[in-house]
Design an enzyme around this catalytic site. Sequence first.
Site, mmCIF file in Angstrom:
data_model
loop_
_atom_site.group_PDB
_atom_site.id
_atom_site.type_symbol
_atom_site.label_atom_id
_atom_site.label_comp_id
_atom_site.label_asym_id
_atom_site.label_seq_id
_atom_site.Cartn_x
_atom_site.Cartn_y
_atom_site.Cartn_z
ATOM 1 N N GLY A 32 42.388 -26.207 39.101
ATOM 2 C CA GLY A 32 42.199 -25.723 37.751
ATOM 3 C C GLY A 32 42.803 -24.339 37.608
ATOM 4 O O GLY A 32 43.758 -23.990 38.304
ATOM 5 N N CYS A 33 42.247 -23.543 36.742
ATOM 6 C CA CYS A 33 42.770 -22.197 36.488
ATOM 7 C C CYS A 33 42.908 -21.411 37.779
ATOM 8 O O CYS A 33 41.934 -21.214 38.506
ATOM 9 C CB CYS A 33 41.850 -21.459 35.517
ATOM 10 S SG CYS A 33 42.342 -19.753 35.215
ATOM 11 N N PHE A 34 44.127 -20.930 38.071
ATOM 12 C CA PHE A 34 44.325 -20.235 39.347
ATOM 13 C C PHE A 34 43.663 -18.869 39.387
ATOM 14 O O PHE A 34 43.519 -18.280 40.460
ATOM 15 C CB PHE A 34 45.798 -20.146 39.747
ATOM 16 C CG PHE A 34 46.770 -19.643 38.715
ATOM 17 C CD1 PHE A 34 46.380 -18.818 37.669
ATOM 18 C CD2 PHE A 34 48.110 -20.003 38.797
ATOM 19 C CE1 PHE A 34 47.290 -18.352 36.738
ATOM 20 C CE2 PHE A 34 49.036 -19.536 37.861
ATOM 21 C CZ PHE A 34 48.631 -18.709 36.834
ATOM 22 N N TYR A 81 35.399 -15.131 31.110
ATOM 23 C CA TYR A 81 36.046 -16.443 31.145
ATOM 24 C C TYR A 81 35.337 -17.365 32.136
ATOM 25 O O TYR A 81 35.032 -18.521 31.821
ATOM 26 C CB TYR A 81 37.512 -16.285 31.535
ATOM 27 C CG TYR A 81 38.134 -17.579 31.994
ATOM 28 C CD1 TYR A 81 38.580 -18.527 31.084
ATOM 29 C CD2 TYR A 81 38.252 -17.853 33.352
ATOM 30 C CE1 TYR A 81 39.124 -19.726 31.504
ATOM 31 C CE2 TYR A 81 38.790 -19.053 33.783
ATOM 32 C CZ TYR A 81 39.227 -19.985 32.861
ATOM 33 O OH TYR A 81 39.747 -21.170 33.289
#
Length: 317
Positions: A9-11, A156
Amino acid sequence: MKQATFAGGCFWCMVQPFEDLPGIESILSGYTGGHADHPTYDAVASETTGHAEAVRIVYDPDLFPYERLLDIFWQQIDPTDSGGQFQDRGASYRTAIFYHDGAQRRLAEASRRELQSSRRFKGRIVTEIVPAGPFYPAEEEHQNYHRKSFGHYRLYRQASGRDEHAAKHWPALLPDGELRRRLSPLQYEVVRHGAQEPPYDNPYWNNKEDGIYVDAVGGDPLFSTMDQFDAGDGWPAFRRPLHEGLLRREADLSTTPPRIRLKARLSGACLGHLLGETGSRQGGHYRIFSAALRFIPKEELASQGYAGRPALWSRGS
Protein backbone atom coordinates in the site's frame (compact mmCIF):
# COMPACT_ATOMS: atom_id res chain seq x y z
CA MET A 1 24.24 -7.18 1.67
CA LYS A 2 21.05 -8.34 -0.05
CA GLN A 3 17.90 -6.64 -1.27
CA ALA A 4 14.26 -7.20 -0.36
CA THR A 5 11.33 -5.51 -2.08
CA PHE A 6 7.81 -5.25 -0.68
CA ALA A 7 4.62 -3.48 -1.77
CA GLY A 8 2.23 -2.83 1.10
CA GLY A 9 0.00 0.00 0.00
CA CYS A 10 1.11 3.57 0.60
CA PHE A 11 4.91 3.53 0.82
CA TRP A 12 4.85 6.29 3.42
CA CYS A 13 3.71 3.64 5.91
CA MET A 14 6.17 0.93 4.90
CA VAL A 15 9.43 2.54 5.97
CA GLN A 16 9.24 3.03 9.74
CA PRO A 17 8.38 -0.62 10.56
CA PHE A 18 11.75 -1.74 9.13
CA GLU A 19 14.06 1.12 10.07
CA ASP A 20 16.58 1.13 12.93
CA LEU A 21 16.71 -2.67 13.05
CA PRO A 22 20.08 -4.47 13.11
CA GLY A 23 21.41 -5.22 9.66
CA ILE A 24 19.08 -2.81 7.83
CA GLU A 25 21.39 -0.68 5.70
CA SER A 26 18.83 1.43 3.81
CA ILE A 27 15.14 1.69 2.89
CA LEU A 28 14.12 3.38 -0.35
CA SER A 29 10.59 4.24 -1.39
CA GLY A 30 9.79 3.78 -5.07
CA TYR A 31 7.80 2.16 -7.84
CA THR A 32 8.06 -1.33 -9.33
CA GLY A 33 6.07 -4.11 -10.95
CA GLY A 34 4.82 -2.15 -13.95
CA HIS A 35 5.68 -1.40 -17.58
CA ALA A 36 6.52 2.32 -17.69
CA ASP A 37 10.10 3.55 -17.42
CA HIS A 38 10.96 6.16 -14.80
CA PRO A 39 7.41 6.82 -13.62
CA THR A 40 6.44 9.77 -11.46
CA TYR A 41 4.23 9.76 -8.37
CA ASP A 42 1.34 11.28 -10.31
CA ALA A 43 1.71 8.80 -13.16
CA VAL A 44 1.65 5.82 -10.79
CA ALA A 45 -1.36 7.25 -8.96
CA SER A 46 -3.19 7.54 -12.30
CA GLU A 47 -3.19 3.71 -12.50
CA THR A 48 -1.74 3.76 -16.04
CA THR A 49 1.81 2.49 -15.39
CA GLY A 50 1.15 -0.91 -13.79
CA HIS A 51 3.55 0.00 -11.00
CA ALA A 52 2.92 -0.37 -7.29
CA GLU A 53 4.26 1.83 -4.53
CA ALA A 54 6.95 -0.23 -2.82
CA VAL A 55 10.03 -0.16 -0.61
CA ARG A 56 13.40 -1.68 -1.39
CA ILE A 57 15.43 -2.70 1.65
CA VAL A 58 19.17 -3.33 1.66
CA TYR A 59 19.97 -5.65 4.56
CA ASP A 60 22.57 -8.01 5.99
CA PRO A 61 20.92 -11.46 6.18
CA ASP A 62 23.35 -12.58 8.88
CA LEU A 63 22.13 -9.87 11.20
CA PHE A 64 18.47 -9.77 10.16
CA PRO A 65 17.27 -12.81 8.20
CA TYR A 66 14.80 -12.53 5.32
CA GLU A 67 12.27 -14.54 7.32
CA ARG A 68 12.12 -11.76 9.91
CA LEU A 69 11.54 -9.19 7.17
CA LEU A 70 8.62 -11.31 5.97
CA ASP A 71 7.21 -11.46 9.50
CA ILE A 72 7.23 -7.66 9.70
CA PHE A 73 5.80 -7.26 6.20
CA TRP A 74 2.73 -9.42 6.84
CA GLN A 75 1.94 -7.44 9.98
CA GLN A 76 1.69 -4.16 8.03
CA ILE A 77 -0.95 -5.15 5.48
CA ASP A 78 -4.35 -6.67 4.83
CA PRO A 79 -3.27 -9.61 2.65
CA THR A 80 -6.88 -10.47 1.75
CA ASP A 81 -7.57 -7.15 -0.05
CA SER A 82 -6.96 -7.32 -3.80
CA GLY A 83 -8.24 -3.81 -4.50
CA GLY A 84 -5.67 -1.76 -2.60
CA GLN A 85 -4.87 -1.17 1.03
CA PHE A 86 -7.12 0.49 3.58
CA GLN A 87 -8.24 3.92 2.32
CA ASP A 88 -5.94 3.77 -0.72
CA ARG A 89 -7.58 1.98 -3.65
CA GLY A 90 -6.26 0.75 -6.95
CA ALA A 91 -3.55 -1.57 -8.31
CA SER A 92 -0.81 0.91 -7.42
CA TYR A 93 -1.61 0.16 -3.77
CA ARG A 94 -1.67 -3.63 -4.13
CA THR A 95 0.39 -5.88 -1.90
CA ALA A 96 3.25 -7.93 -3.28
CA ILE A 97 6.51 -9.60 -2.40
CA PHE A 98 9.09 -9.13 -5.16
CA TYR A 99 11.69 -11.86 -4.74
CA HIS A 100 15.32 -11.42 -5.83
CA ASP A 101 16.37 -15.08 -5.90
CA GLY A 102 15.05 -18.59 -5.51
CA ALA A 103 15.66 -18.69 -1.77
CA GLN A 104 13.55 -15.59 -1.22
CA ARG A 105 10.80 -17.06 -3.38
CA ARG A 106 10.70 -20.31 -1.39
CA LEU A 107 10.68 -18.47 1.93
CA ALA A 108 7.98 -16.05 0.77
CA GLU A 109 5.75 -18.82 -0.53
CA ALA A 110 6.22 -20.84 2.65
CA SER A 111 5.33 -17.83 4.80
CA ARG A 112 2.21 -17.17 2.72
CA ARG A 113 1.08 -20.80 3.08
CA GLU A 114 1.70 -20.65 6.82
CA LEU A 115 -0.30 -17.44 7.14
CA GLN A 116 -3.18 -18.92 5.16
CA SER A 117 -3.26 -22.10 7.24
CA SER A 118 -3.09 -20.15 10.50
CA ARG A 119 -6.64 -18.83 9.84
CA ARG A 120 -5.58 -15.48 11.24
CA PHE A 121 -7.56 -13.97 8.38
CA LYS A 122 -10.95 -15.25 7.23
CA GLY A 123 -10.41 -14.52 3.56
CA ARG A 124 -7.96 -15.94 1.03
CA ILE A 125 -4.45 -14.49 1.02
CA VAL A 126 -4.13 -12.65 -2.30
CA THR A 127 -0.71 -10.99 -1.89
CA GLU A 128 1.38 -11.62 -5.01
CA ILE A 129 4.81 -13.25 -4.94
CA VAL A 130 6.54 -12.26 -8.18
CA PRO A 131 10.08 -11.73 -9.52
CA ALA A 132 11.71 -8.41 -8.74
CA GLY A 133 12.16 -6.14 -11.74
CA PRO A 134 13.38 -2.58 -12.28
CA PHE A 135 12.88 -0.38 -9.23
CA TYR A 136 12.46 3.35 -9.70
CA PRO A 137 13.14 5.55 -6.66
CA ALA A 138 10.32 7.91 -5.76
CA GLU A 139 10.79 11.66 -5.67
CA GLU A 140 12.85 13.00 -2.78
CA GLU A 141 9.79 14.46 -1.04
CA HIS A 142 8.46 10.91 -0.56
CA GLN A 143 11.65 9.49 0.96
CA ASN A 144 11.33 9.12 4.75
CA TYR A 145 8.04 10.97 4.57
CA HIS A 146 7.15 9.86 8.11
CA ARG A 147 10.04 11.99 9.34
CA LYS A 148 9.90 14.94 6.96
CA SER A 149 6.15 15.54 7.34
CA PHE A 150 5.48 13.93 10.69
CA GLY A 151 2.23 15.77 11.46
CA HIS A 152 0.56 15.05 8.14
CA TYR A 153 1.85 11.48 8.16
CA ARG A 154 0.37 10.77 11.59
CA LEU A 155 -3.01 12.22 10.60
CA TYR A 156 -3.00 10.21 7.38
CA ARG A 157 -2.02 6.98 9.12
CA GLN A 158 -4.58 7.39 11.89
CA ALA A 159 -7.34 7.98 9.34
CA SER A 160 -6.29 5.03 7.18
CA GLY A 161 -7.29 2.30 9.66
CA ARG A 162 -3.95 0.55 9.22
CA ASP A 163 -3.05 0.57 12.91
CA GLU A 164 -6.47 -0.66 14.02
CA HIS A 165 -6.21 -3.54 11.55
CA ALA A 166 -2.76 -4.51 12.83
CA ALA A 167 -3.87 -4.38 16.47
CA LYS A 168 -6.84 -6.64 15.69
CA HIS A 169 -4.96 -9.30 13.74
CA TRP A 170 -1.47 -9.05 15.23
CA PRO A 171 -1.50 -8.61 19.01
CA ALA A 172 1.91 -7.64 20.32
CA LEU A 173 2.46 -10.96 22.09
CA LEU A 174 1.65 -14.53 21.29
CA PRO A 175 -1.78 -15.74 22.45
CA ASP A 176 -2.00 -16.51 26.16
CA GLY A 177 -2.23 -20.24 25.61
CA GLU A 178 0.94 -20.32 23.53
CA LEU A 179 2.80 -18.08 25.98
CA ARG A 180 1.85 -20.27 28.93
CA ARG A 181 3.05 -23.38 27.09
CA ARG A 182 6.40 -21.82 26.28
CA LEU A 183 7.11 -20.01 29.53
CA SER A 184 7.15 -20.70 33.24
CA PRO A 185 4.47 -18.98 35.35
CA LEU A 186 6.99 -16.37 36.51
CA GLN A 187 8.21 -15.72 32.96
CA TYR A 188 4.62 -15.29 31.81
CA GLU A 189 3.89 -12.69 34.49
CA VAL A 190 7.09 -10.78 33.70
CA VAL A 191 6.78 -10.61 29.92
CA ARG A 192 2.98 -10.26 29.78
CA HIS A 193 2.26 -8.00 32.76
CA GLY A 194 5.63 -6.48 33.62
CA ALA A 195 5.84 -8.24 36.99
CA GLN A 196 9.09 -8.00 38.96
CA GLU A 197 11.08 -11.16 39.61
CA PRO A 198 12.92 -11.63 42.95
CA PRO A 199 16.37 -10.00 43.16
CA TYR A 200 19.36 -12.35 43.49
CA ASP A 201 17.01 -15.32 42.98
CA ASN A 202 17.15 -15.38 39.18
CA PRO A 203 19.53 -17.18 36.82
CA TYR A 204 21.46 -14.36 35.14
CA TRP A 205 22.06 -11.61 37.69
CA ASN A 206 25.70 -12.68 38.17
CA ASN A 207 26.31 -14.69 35.00
CA LYS A 208 30.03 -14.81 34.12
CA GLU A 209 29.83 -16.89 30.94
CA ASP A 210 30.44 -15.26 27.54
CA GLY A 211 27.44 -15.07 25.25
CA ILE A 212 24.32 -13.14 24.34
CA TYR A 213 20.81 -12.82 25.76
CA VAL A 214 17.85 -13.13 23.41
CA ASP A 215 14.19 -12.27 23.85
CA ALA A 216 12.57 -15.26 25.56
CA VAL A 217 9.45 -14.78 23.41
CA GLY A 218 10.72 -13.69 19.99
CA GLY A 219 14.32 -14.89 20.02
CA ASP A 220 15.82 -11.59 18.89
CA PRO A 221 19.34 -10.84 20.23
CA LEU A 222 19.11 -8.08 22.83
CA PHE A 223 22.17 -7.92 25.12
CA SER A 224 25.75 -9.20 25.41
CA THR A 225 27.64 -10.31 28.50
CA MET A 226 30.39 -7.96 27.34
CA ASP A 227 28.07 -5.11 28.34
CA GLN A 228 26.84 -6.74 31.56
CA PHE A 229 27.92 -5.55 35.00
CA ASP A 230 26.89 -5.96 38.63
CA ALA A 231 24.67 -3.02 39.61
CA GLY A 232 24.35 -4.32 43.16
CA ASP A 233 20.57 -4.79 43.03
CA GLY A 234 20.33 -8.49 42.16
CA TRP A 235 19.13 -8.21 38.55
CA PRO A 236 21.01 -8.37 35.24
CA ALA A 237 22.35 -4.92 34.33
CA PHE A 238 23.71 -3.76 30.97
CA ARG A 239 25.43 -0.59 29.82
CA ARG A 240 23.81 -0.79 26.39
CA PRO A 241 21.83 -3.19 24.21
CA LEU A 242 23.20 -4.98 21.18
CA HIS A 243 20.98 -2.79 19.06
CA GLU A 244 18.73 -0.01 20.31
CA GLY A 245 16.34 -0.58 17.41
CA LEU A 246 15.16 -3.86 18.94
CA LEU A 247 13.90 -2.09 22.08
CA ARG A 248 10.86 0.11 22.66
CA ARG A 249 10.53 2.59 25.51
CA GLU A 250 7.28 3.59 27.18
CA ALA A 251 6.20 5.27 30.40
CA ASP A 252 5.59 3.02 33.40
CA LEU A 253 3.19 4.95 35.62
CA SER A 254 2.78 2.17 38.19
CA THR A 255 5.56 3.61 40.39
CA THR A 256 6.37 6.97 41.93
CA PRO A 257 8.22 8.57 40.31
CA PRO A 258 7.35 7.03 36.91
CA ARG A 259 10.00 4.96 35.18
CA ILE A 260 10.87 4.06 31.60
CA ARG A 261 9.69 0.56 30.80
CA LEU A 262 11.61 -1.42 28.19
CA LYS A 263 9.85 -3.77 25.79
CA ALA A 264 11.04 -5.92 22.94
CA ARG A 265 10.07 -4.03 19.79
CA LEU A 266 9.14 -7.05 17.70
CA SER A 267 7.51 -9.37 20.26
CA GLY A 268 6.10 -6.76 22.67
CA ALA A 269 7.49 -8.63 25.70
CA CYS A 270 8.14 -6.60 28.86
CA LEU A 271 11.86 -6.73 29.63
CA GLY A 272 12.62 -4.38 32.51
CA HIS A 273 13.47 -0.70 32.91
CA LEU A 274 15.91 1.96 31.83
CA LEU A 275 17.29 3.57 34.97
CA GLY A 276 19.07 6.90 35.10
CA GLU A 277 21.27 8.18 32.32
CA THR A 278 22.97 5.36 30.45
CA GLY A 279 26.74 5.63 30.30
CA SER A 280 26.89 8.13 33.15
CA ARG A 281 29.09 7.84 36.23
CA GLN A 282 25.93 7.72 38.31
CA GLY A 283 25.34 4.23 37.00
CA GLY A 284 22.43 4.61 34.61
CA HIS A 285 21.75 1.25 33.03
CA TYR A 286 19.35 -1.21 31.48
CA ARG A 287 17.87 -3.35 34.27
CA ILE A 288 16.50 -6.47 32.57
CA PHE A 289 14.75 -9.36 34.28
CA SER A 290 16.21 -12.83 33.74
CA ALA A 291 12.72 -14.19 33.17
CA ALA A 292 12.44 -12.16 29.95
CA LEU A 293 15.70 -13.52 28.56
CA ARG A 294 17.23 -16.70 27.20
CA PHE A 295 21.01 -17.03 27.41
CA ILE A 296 23.05 -18.46 24.53
CA PRO A 297 26.72 -19.23 25.25
CA LYS A 298 29.16 -17.83 22.71
CA GLU A 299 30.21 -21.26 21.48
CA GLU A 300 26.57 -22.25 20.82
CA LEU A 301 25.57 -19.25 18.72
CA ALA A 302 25.93 -21.07 15.42
CA SER A 303 24.31 -24.32 16.58
CA GLN A 304 21.28 -22.42 17.88
CA GLY A 305 20.72 -20.53 14.64
CA TYR A 306 22.66 -17.35 15.40
CA ALA A 307 25.47 -17.97 12.93
CA GLY A 308 25.88 -14.26 12.17
CA ARG A 309 25.66 -13.20 15.80
CA PRO A 310 29.35 -13.39 16.75
CA ALA A 311 29.70 -9.96 15.10
CA LEU A 312 26.77 -8.75 17.17
CA TRP A 313 28.24 -10.25 20.29
CA SER A 314 31.64 -8.66 19.82
CA ARG A 315 30.05 -5.27 19.15
CA GLY A 316 29.90 -4.74 22.89
CA SER A 317 33.69 -4.83 23.25
